[in-house]
Write a protein that holds these residues in place. Structure first.
Motif, PDB file in Angstrom:
ATOM      1  N   LYS A 199       0.197   1.498  -2.566  1.00 24.25           N
ATOM      2  CA  LYS A 199       1.586   1.273  -2.164  1.00 24.25           C
ATOM      3  C   LYS A 199       2.606   1.904  -3.095  1.00 24.25           C
ATOM      4  O   LYS A 199       3.802   1.731  -2.892  1.00 24.25           O
ATOM      5  N   ILE A 200       2.185   2.639  -4.113  1.00 22.52           N
ATOM      6  CA  ILE A 200       3.106   3.347  -4.999  1.00 22.52           C
ATOM      7  C   ILE A 200       2.823   4.827  -4.852  1.00 22.52           C
ATOM      8  O   ILE A 200       1.686   5.274  -4.984  1.00 22.52           O
ATOM      9  N   TYR A 201       3.878   5.591  -4.530  1.00 21.71           N
ATOM     10  CA  TYR A 201       3.717   7.024  -4.316  1.00 21.71           C
ATOM     11  C   TYR A 201       4.708   7.785  -5.170  1.00 21.71           C
ATOM     12  O   TYR A 201       5.877   7.434  -5.162  1.00 21.71           O
ATOM     13  N   PRO A 202       4.309   8.810  -5.896  1.00 18.71           N
ATOM     14  CA  PRO A 202       2.955   9.282  -6.116  1.00 18.71           C
ATOM     15  C   PRO A 202       2.141   8.275  -6.911  1.00 18.71           C
ATOM     16  O   PRO A 202       2.698   7.514  -7.700  1.00 18.71           O
ATOM     17  N   PRO A 203       0.839   8.255  -6.683  1.00 15.36           N
ATOM     18  CA  PRO A 203       0.005   7.232  -7.319  1.00 15.36           C
ATOM     19  C   PRO A 203       0.017   7.324  -8.844  1.00 15.36           C
ATOM     20  O   PRO A 203       0.039   8.420  -9.398  1.00 15.36           O
ATOM     21  N   PRO A 204       0.007   6.179  -9.520  1.00 15.96           N
ATOM     22  CA  PRO A 204      -0.046   6.177 -10.981  1.00 15.96           C
ATOM     23  C   PRO A 204      -1.380   6.705 -11.508  1.00 15.96           C
ATOM     24  O   PRO A 204      -2.380   6.741 -10.797  1.00 15.96           O
ATOM     25  N   VAL A 205      -1.367   7.088 -12.767  1.00 14.71           N
ATOM     26  CA  VAL A 205      -2.543   7.611 -13.442  1.00 14.71           C
ATOM     27  C   VAL A 205      -2.997   6.579 -14.465  1.00 14.71           C
ATOM     28  O   VAL A 205      -2.183   6.052 -15.220  1.00 14.71           O
ATOM     29  N   LYS A 206      -4.286   6.296 -14.483  1.00 14.75           N
ATOM     30  CA  LYS A 206      -4.812   5.345 -15.457  1.00 14.75           C
ATOM     31  C   LYS A 206      -5.298   6.113 -16.677  1.00 14.75           C
ATOM     32  O   LYS A 206      -6.161   6.986 -16.576  1.00 14.75           O
ATOM     33  N   VAL A 207      -4.737   5.767 -17.831  1.00 13.85           N
ATOM     34  CA  VAL A 207      -5.129   6.371 -19.090  1.00 13.85           C
ATOM     35  C   VAL A 207      -5.610   5.245 -19.990  1.00 13.85           C
ATOM     36  O   VAL A 207      -4.814   4.406 -20.414  1.00 13.85           O
ATOM     37  N   GLY A 208      -6.899   5.192 -20.235  1.00 13.13           N
ATOM     38  CA  GLY A 208      -7.454   4.083 -20.998  1.00 13.13           C
ATOM     39  C   GLY A 208      -7.359   2.799 -20.190  1.00 13.13           C
ATOM     40  O   GLY A 208      -7.877   2.708 -19.090  1.00 13.13           O
ATOM     41  N   ARG A 209      -6.661   1.810 -20.737  1.00 19.03           N
ATOM     42  CA  ARG A 209      -6.478   0.540 -20.022  1.00 19.03           C
ATOM     43  C   ARG A 209      -5.118   0.440 -19.351  1.00 19.03           C
ATOM     44  O   ARG A 209      -4.836  -0.533 -18.675  1.00 19.03           O
ATOM     45  N   ALA A 210      -4.250   1.416 -19.558  1.00 18.20           N
ATOM     46  CA  ALA A 210      -2.874   1.336 -19.064  1.00 18.20           C
ATOM     47  C   ALA A 210      -2.636   2.331 -17.931  1.00 18.20           C
ATOM     48  O   ALA A 210      -3.263   3.386 -17.865  1.00 18.20           O
ATOM     49  N   TYR A 211      -1.699   1.977 -17.054  1.00 22.05           N
ATOM     50  CA  TYR A 211      -1.272   2.864 -15.980  1.00 22.05           C
ATOM     51  C   TYR A 211       0.039   3.532 -16.375  1.00 22.05           C
ATOM     52  O   TYR A 211       0.916   2.910 -16.970  1.00 22.05           O
ATOM     53  N   PHE A 212       0.171   4.804 -15.995  1.00 14.84           N
ATOM     54  CA  PHE A 212       1.397   5.557 -16.198  1.00 14.84           C
ATOM     55  C   PHE A 212       1.811   6.151 -14.860  1.00 14.84           C
ATOM     56  O   PHE A 212       0.976   6.569 -14.056  1.00 14.84           O
ATOM     57  N   VAL A 213       3.114   6.177 -14.615  1.00 15.37           N
ATOM     58  CA  VAL A 213       3.632   6.596 -13.321  1.00 15.37           C
ATOM     59  C   VAL A 213       4.792   7.566 -13.536  1.00 15.37           C
ATOM     60  O   VAL A 213       5.448   7.544 -14.573  1.00 15.37           O
ATOM     61  N   LYS A 214       5.023   8.446 -12.566  1.00 14.20           N
ATOM     62  CA  LYS A 214       6.159   9.364 -12.644  1.00 14.20           C
ATOM     63  C   LYS A 214       7.456   8.560 -12.489  1.00 14.20           C
ATOM     64  O   LYS A 214       7.497   7.604 -11.710  1.00 14.20           O
TER      65      LYS A 214
END
Length: 94
Positions: free
Chosen positions: A59-74
């Motif tokens: 439901k989030i676009y563009p999809p977030p990126v998972k780096v380690g244990r955390a998510y990062f989003v544009k």
């Protein structure tokens, strides 16, 4: 003759500007999920667990990126409900 051509070309060319005077403020490419939620919803941001459920449901676009244990989003990402979009397309309103 060659020296005269070089001297003429140097006179016509503008002086190079030093790189230190040009300061650009760039936006980050990816921001943490909690920062995005605060920017998007303000003080009414849903809990981080809800936002992680949205990620799993797409439901989030563009999809977030998972780096380690955390998510990062544009920074320009937004909440999108695929079911509502499908309904709107079926009735021709979107």
């Amino acid at each position: 003759m060659l020296l005269e051509a070089v001297a003429t070309a140097q006179k016509k060319a503008p002086p190079p500007s030093p790189a230190s005077t040009v300061v650009e403020k760039r936006r980050p490419k990816l921001i943490p999920l909690s920062v995005w939620a605060e920017e998007m919803f303000g003080e009414y941001a849903p809990p981080i667990r809800t936002i992680r459920n949205w990620i799993a449901a797409g439901k989030i676009y563009p999809p977030p990126v998972k780096v380690g244990r955390a998510y990062f989003v544009k920074p320009e990402a937004e909440y999108v409900d695929p079911l509502i979009q499908k309904f709107r397309r079926s009735i021709g309103r979107y």
